[in-house]
Scaffold this motif. Sequence first.
Motif, PDB file in Angstrom:
ATOM      1  N   GLY A 409     -16.512  34.382  31.732  1.00 21.07           N
ATOM      2  CA  GLY A 409     -17.115  34.332  30.378  1.00 21.07           C
ATOM      3  C   GLY A 409     -16.519  35.546  29.766  1.00 21.07           C
ATOM      4  O   GLY A 409     -15.954  36.574  30.175  1.00 21.07           O
ATOM      5  N   GLY A 410     -16.402  35.510  28.346  1.00 27.16           N
ATOM      6  CA  GLY A 410     -15.954  36.515  27.675  1.00 27.16           C
ATOM      7  C   GLY A 410     -15.585  36.129  26.168  1.00 27.16           C
ATOM      8  O   GLY A 410     -15.745  34.861  25.780  1.00 27.16           O
ATOM      9  N   ARG A 411     -15.182  37.145  25.113  1.00 29.04           N
ATOM     10  CA  ARG A 411     -15.156  36.684  23.885  1.00 29.04           C
ATOM     11  C   ARG A 411     -13.675  35.896  23.710  1.00 29.04           C
ATOM     12  O   ARG A 411     -12.785  36.087  24.210  1.00 29.04           O
ATOM     13  CB  ARG A 411     -15.205  37.782  22.977  1.00 29.04           C
ATOM     14  CG  ARG A 411     -16.612  38.550  22.520  1.00 29.04           C
ATOM     15  CD  ARG A 411     -16.592  39.550  21.488  1.00 29.04           C
ATOM     16  NE  ARG A 411     -17.909  39.820  21.478  1.00 29.04           N
ATOM     17  CZ  ARG A 411     -18.698  39.349  20.802  1.00 29.04           C
ATOM     18  NH1 ARG A 411     -18.396  38.154  19.838  1.00 29.04           N
ATOM     19  NH2 ARG A 411     -20.062  39.919  20.482  1.00 29.04           N
ATOM     20  N   ILE A 412     -13.974  35.017  22.710  1.00 29.89           N
ATOM     21  CA  ILE A 412     -12.722  34.030  22.338  1.00 29.89           C
ATOM     22  C   ILE A 412     -12.471  34.477  20.596  1.00 29.89           C
ATOM     23  O   ILE A 412     -13.434  34.795  20.157  1.00 29.89           O
ATOM     24  CB  ILE A 412     -12.873  32.767  22.568  1.00 29.89           C
ATOM     25  CG1 ILE A 412     -13.886  32.054  21.800  1.00 29.89           C
ATOM     26  CG2 ILE A 412     -12.841  32.430  24.081  1.00 29.89           C
ATOM     27  CD1 ILE A 412     -13.723  30.564  21.866  1.00 29.89           C
ATOM     28  N   SER A 413     -11.252  34.591  20.380  1.00 27.81           N
ATOM     29  CA  SER A 413     -11.337  34.846  18.824  1.00 27.81           C
ATOM     30  C   SER A 413     -10.473  33.737  18.157  1.00 27.81           C
ATOM     31  O   SER A 413      -9.219  33.394  18.542  1.00 27.81           O
ATOM     32  CB  SER A 413     -10.211  36.137  18.705  1.00 27.81           C
ATOM     33  OG  SER A 413     -10.247  36.650  17.425  1.00 27.81           O
ATOM     34  N   ILE A 414     -11.110  33.206  17.306  1.00 27.62           N
ATOM     35  CA  ILE A 414     -10.481  32.088  16.437  1.00 27.62           C
ATOM     36  C   ILE A 414     -10.051  32.324  15.132  1.00 27.62           C
ATOM     37  O   ILE A 414     -11.114  32.865  14.378  1.00 27.62           O
ATOM     38  CB  ILE A 414     -11.722  30.871  16.306  1.00 27.62           C
ATOM     39  CG1 ILE A 414     -12.134  30.537  17.730  1.00 27.62           C
ATOM     40  CG2 ILE A 414     -11.120  29.611  15.905  1.00 27.62           C
ATOM     41  CD1 ILE A 414     -13.308  29.597  17.705  1.00 27.62           C
ATOM     42  N   PRO A 415      -8.826  32.315  14.715  1.00 28.09           N
ATOM     43  CA  PRO A 415      -8.285  32.897  13.476  1.00 28.09           C
ATOM     44  C   PRO A 415      -8.786  31.654  12.217  1.00 28.09           C
ATOM     45  O   PRO A 415      -9.017  30.607  12.509  1.00 28.09           O
ATOM     46  CB  PRO A 415      -6.708  32.531  13.850  1.00 28.09           C
ATOM     47  CG  PRO A 415      -6.380  32.354  15.000  1.00 28.09           C
ATOM     48  CD  PRO A 415      -7.606  31.840  15.896  1.00 28.09           C
ATOM     49  N   ILE A 416      -9.412  32.287  11.232  1.00 26.72           N
ATOM     50  CA  ILE A 416      -9.931  31.831  10.422  1.00 26.72           C
ATOM     51  C   ILE A 416      -9.623  32.340   8.945  1.00 26.72           C
ATOM     52  O   ILE A 416     -10.553  32.423   7.830  1.00 26.72           O
ATOM     53  CB  ILE A 416     -11.758  31.707  10.395  1.00 26.72           C
ATOM     54  CG1 ILE A 416     -12.263  32.951  10.490  1.00 26.72           C
ATOM     55  CG2 ILE A 416     -12.128  30.682  11.483  1.00 26.72           C
ATOM     56  CD1 ILE A 416     -13.779  32.978  10.212  1.00 26.72           C
ATOM     57  N   THR A 417      -8.461  33.127   8.778  1.00 25.87           N
ATOM     58  CA  THR A 417      -8.010  33.593   7.537  1.00 25.87           C
ATOM     59  C   THR A 417      -8.470  32.762   6.414  1.00 25.87           C
ATOM     60  O   THR A 417      -8.804  33.398   5.420  1.00 25.87           O
ATOM     61  CB  THR A 417      -6.511  34.079   7.908  1.00 25.87           C
ATOM     62  OG1 THR A 417      -6.533  34.791   8.961  1.00 25.87           O
ATOM     63  CG2 THR A 417      -6.361  34.988   6.541  1.00 25.87           C
ATOM     64  N   PRO A 418      -7.881  31.445   6.365  1.00 25.33           N
ATOM     65  CA  PRO A 418      -7.936  30.843   5.046  1.00 25.33           C
ATOM     66  C   PRO A 418      -9.497  30.622   4.801  1.00 25.33           C
ATOM     67  O   PRO A 418      -9.882  30.671   3.421  1.00 25.33           O
ATOM     68  CB  PRO A 418      -7.517  29.370   5.481  1.00 25.33           C
ATOM     69  CG  PRO A 418      -6.468  29.609   6.736  1.00 25.33           C
ATOM     70  CD  PRO A 418      -7.100  30.668   7.478  1.00 25.33           C
ATOM     71  N   LEU A 419     -10.463  30.521   5.491  1.00 26.47           N
ATOM     72  CA  LEU A 419     -11.938  30.410   5.168  1.00 26.47           C
ATOM     73  C   LEU A 419     -12.378  31.883   4.646  1.00 26.47           C
ATOM     74  O   LEU A 419     -13.224  31.794   4.023  1.00 26.47           O
ATOM     75  CB  LEU A 419     -12.839  29.928   6.522  1.00 26.47           C
ATOM     76  CG  LEU A 419     -14.253  30.023   6.440  1.00 26.47           C
ATOM     77  CD1 LEU A 419     -14.363  28.936   5.160  1.00 26.47           C
ATOM     78  CD2 LEU A 419     -14.815  29.544   7.616  1.00 26.47           C
ATOM     79  N   ALA A 420     -11.864  32.668   5.396  1.00 21.87           N
ATOM     80  CA  ALA A 420     -12.502  34.231   4.799  1.00 21.87           C
ATOM     81  C   ALA A 420     -11.929  34.300   3.388  1.00 21.87           C
ATOM     82  O   ALA A 420     -12.493  34.944   2.385  1.00 21.87           O
ATOM     83  CB  ALA A 420     -11.829  35.284   5.778  1.00 21.87           C
ATOM     84  N   LYS A 421     -10.755  34.055   3.209  1.00 18.83           N
ATOM     85  CA  LYS A 421     -10.027  34.079   1.742  1.00 18.83           C
ATOM     86  C   LYS A 421     -10.743  33.314   0.821  1.00 18.83           C
ATOM     87  O   LYS A 421     -11.119  33.719  -0.405  1.00 18.83           O
ATOM     88  CB  LYS A 421      -8.774  33.806   1.669  1.00 18.83           C
ATOM     89  CG  LYS A 421      -7.583  34.775   2.682  1.00 18.83           C
ATOM     90  CD  LYS A 421      -6.031  34.223   2.463  1.00 18.83           C
ATOM     91  CE  LYS A 421      -5.301  35.208   2.868  1.00 18.83           C
ATOM     92  NZ  LYS A 421      -3.794  34.810   2.653  1.00 18.83           N
ATOM     93  N   ALA A 422     -11.384  32.030   1.197  1.00 17.90           N
ATOM     94  CA  ALA A 422     -12.020  31.324   0.344  1.00 17.90           C
ATOM     95  C   ALA A 422     -13.406  31.884  -0.082  1.00 17.90           C
ATOM     96  O   ALA A 422     -13.916  31.836  -1.150  1.00 17.90           O
ATOM     97  CB  ALA A 422     -12.375  29.682   1.039  1.00 17.90           C
ATOM     98  N   TRP A 423     -13.991  32.323   0.902  1.00 20.44           N
ATOM     99  CA  TRP A 423     -15.371  33.199   0.838  1.00 20.44           C
ATOM    100  C   TRP A 423     -15.046  34.405  -0.019  1.00 20.44           C
ATOM    101  O   TRP A 423     -15.983  34.898  -0.775  1.00 20.44           O
ATOM    102  CB  TRP A 423     -15.948  33.576   2.165  1.00 20.44           C
ATOM    103  CG  TRP A 423     -16.583  32.330   2.630  1.00 20.44           C
ATOM    104  CD1 TRP A 423     -16.519  31.116   2.434  1.00 20.44           C
ATOM    105  CD2 TRP A 423     -17.124  32.462   4.283  1.00 20.44           C
ATOM    106  NE1 TRP A 423     -17.217  30.399   3.430  1.00 20.44           N
ATOM    107  CE2 TRP A 423     -17.576  31.305   4.504  1.00 20.44           C
ATOM    108  CE3 TRP A 423     -17.368  33.463   5.278  1.00 20.44           C
ATOM    109  CZ2 TRP A 423     -18.111  30.798   5.622  1.00 20.44           C
ATOM    110  CZ3 TRP A 423     -17.802  33.265   6.257  1.00 20.44           C
ATOM    111  CH2 TRP A 423     -18.267  31.737   6.623  1.00 20.44           C
ATOM    112  N   SER A 424     -13.910  35.032  -0.111  1.00 19.80           N
ATOM    113  CA  SER A 424     -13.621  36.040  -0.949  1.00 19.80           C
ATOM    114  C   SER A 424     -13.843  35.953  -2.364  1.00 19.80           C
ATOM    115  O   SER A 424     -14.131  36.870  -3.272  1.00 19.80           O
ATOM    116  CB  SER A 424     -12.377  36.959  -0.657  1.00 19.80           C
ATOM    117  OG  SER A 424     -11.242  36.111  -1.299  1.00 19.80           O
ATOM    118  N   ASN A 425     -13.428  34.572  -2.791  1.00 18.91           N
ATOM    119  CA  ASN A 425     -13.801  34.056  -4.118  1.00 18.91           C
ATOM    120  C   ASN A 425     -14.811  33.302  -4.393  1.00 18.91           C
ATOM    121  O   ASN A 425     -14.923  32.531  -5.526  1.00 18.91           O
ATOM    122  CB  ASN A 425     -12.464  33.574  -4.640  1.00 18.91           C
ATOM    123  CG  ASN A 425     -11.056  34.605  -4.455  1.00 18.91           C
ATOM    124  OD1 ASN A 425     -11.158  35.458  -5.015  1.00 18.91           O
ATOM    125  ND2 ASN A 425      -9.944  34.203  -3.853  1.00 18.91           N
ATOM    126  N   ALA A 426     -15.750  33.080  -3.658  1.00 21.57           N
ATOM    127  CA  ALA A 426     -16.535  32.058  -3.525  1.00 21.57           C
ATOM    128  C   ALA A 426     -17.603  32.516  -4.527  1.00 21.57           C
ATOM    129  O   ALA A 426     -18.266  33.657  -4.714  1.00 21.57           O
ATOM    130  CB  ALA A 426     -17.450  31.860  -2.181  1.00 21.57           C
TER     131      ALA A 426
END
Length: 550
Positions: A409-426
Motif C-alpha cells: 500500500g501507498g499513495r497514488i497521485s492522479i493528475p487533475i489539473t483541468p479540474l483544479a483550473k475549473a475550480w479556480s474560476n468556479a
Amino acid sequence: MRKVPRGAVAAIVSLALLSVGIEAQQADALPAADPKPTAAPPAKVASRPDVVSAAVSARSQGSRVEVESMRTETSSTWSNPDGTMTTEAHAAPIRFKTAAGWKDVDLTLQKGVDGSVAPRSHQHGLRLGKKAAATGQVFASAGSGPGRSVEWVSPWRLPEPSLDGTKATYSDVQPGVDLVLDARRNGFENDFIVKQRPAVAPVWRIPLRTKGLTAKPQADGSIQFVDAKNVVRSMIPVGFMWDSVTNPAGDPVNKATVKVTVEQVTPGKAILVIAPDAKWFLDPARTFPVTVDPTYASGSAYANFDTFVQSDYTSDLSSAVELRTGKNGTHTERSFLNFSTAPFKGKDIISSSLSIWQYGASSCTPTTVYVRSTLTLATTATRWSNQPALGSVYGQLSAAKGFSTACPGGRISIPITPLAKAWSNAPYDVGGMALIAANEADVNSWKRFYSTDDTKDPVIGFTWNRPPVGTRHGRTVRGRRLRGTRRHHLVAVLGEPDPVGPHQGHRPGRQHGQVHLRVLHRHRLHPEGLGHLHHPRLCLRHPGRLPPSN
C-alpha cells in the motif's frame, strides 16, 4: 492585505543574487588573503513568516519553503525556488488554532500523569478513560465547540488500557468482551469485540452525559446531537457488526446493521442502547470473534466530505475510514469527495494532482481509476440509488497497491489539473469529485483507499501563480527609458502578501513603499526581469521621488 506581484518578488530575489555577484567580482580584485577554514553552509529553513521572505529563502537554498502566514486548518502553502507556489489542500483538518497559535493534529494515544488516555493533539479535546475499580467513570468524552460536549460513562470497571497507535484496548470489560476505542480526527470509534459465542445476544446500555446538546434519534437509525438552535453538532452514525469470515480482499462477508437507540432520562442525561439482532448474533453459522461498531463523530463546519456507495447496500457509509471503487465480489462500489474551492480561487493553476492512499486491491494487476466531476454534492444521504450526478472525466491513473508485499500500500497521485483550473474560476464554494473504476465489470478494478477519517487522508496538491491584475499593486515591475540614455529605472511597489484564508488581519491598501533600481546597461531590459541582466550598476533607494538621471 495587498498582493505581492510576482515580478516584485522576482526583482527582490534577483537583486539579492546580483549583489552577491558584484561583491564577488570586487573581492576577486583584492589581494589574496590568508586561507581560512571553510564555513559550513547555512542550514536550510523549512518555513518563513511571509511570502516575500519565503520566496527569497527558497530561491537562495534551492528548495521550497513554507509560508507560515498562509497556513489554514486544512492546507499548507510553499514558495518554490522558481517563484511559483505549491498548496496542499487536505480533505480533513491537519491543524487547529489554540491561544498559542497553530497546533498540528496528532492522533497517537498517550497516557497522562493521572492515567487517563488522550491523543497527543486533538481539536475536539478527546479523552479516554483510565483504570477504574468502580463503575460510573467516563471512558470517552469529546467536545463540539464551546460549552458543548458528550461524555460516555462506563457501566463496568475499567482495566488498565493497552495502547497501540490510535487504539486503546480495555480487555474483558465484561466476560469475553473487549472494548476497543480508536481515535479519529472528529471523534472516536467504539468497538465491542465479543470473543466467544454467548448464551444470549448482548445488549449494552451506556449512560451519556451531555452539555449544551440534546440527543435526537433519526429515522435511518443514526442519532444526532443538536444545540439549542437545533443545529447538529455531533452524531452517532448507523452502527454495524460483523463476524470473522472475510473475502480474499479482507472484507467481512457477514455484516449487518446494529440497532442503536437513545433514551432521554433528564436534560443532560440519556442512555445509549446498543442491541444487536439476536437471530443474527446467535446464528450457528456465526464465526467468532464478532465486532459491534458504533462510532461517535463531532460535526464540523468544513466543506470537505467523503463517502462511498455499494450497489447492494442501503445505509450511510460516510463514517467509514475507507473509500472504495470497482467490482467487489458481486457488487460495485464508487467513492465521492467534496472539497472547498476556496484554496483554488483566483489562482493561475500550473499543475494539480489528487494524492490518495491505496491500501487494498484484488490483485497486483494495475487497473485504471477515473476522477470525474460531480454536478451535485455527496451527503450523508448518498446511496447507490441516490448518487451525485456525474460530470466529465478530469483525470485517470492505472495503479495497483495494497494487495500483497509485491505491491504494498501507498499513495497514488492522479493528475487533475483541468479540474483544479475549473475550480479556480468556479462561482460555487464546494466542488465535488467521484472516484470510479474505468471498467466496473472487471474484478481486478476493485480498490480501497483511506478516507478523511484516517490519518492518511486524501490531499489535492497544486502548483500555481497569481494571475496579473490591472491595478497599481497588480503591476509587476514598470520601467522607463530616460532621456536618450541606456539607463532605466525599475519601480517595484511592494505590499503585504495576499491572503489565502479569510482570517488574515491586514489592512487593504497598505504599502511598504517603493524600491527604485537604477540599472546602467548597454542593452534593453530583459522582459523576464533582473536575473537576465549582465554587469549592471545598481542603486537601491528609499521610497520617494524617482532619482534624477545623469
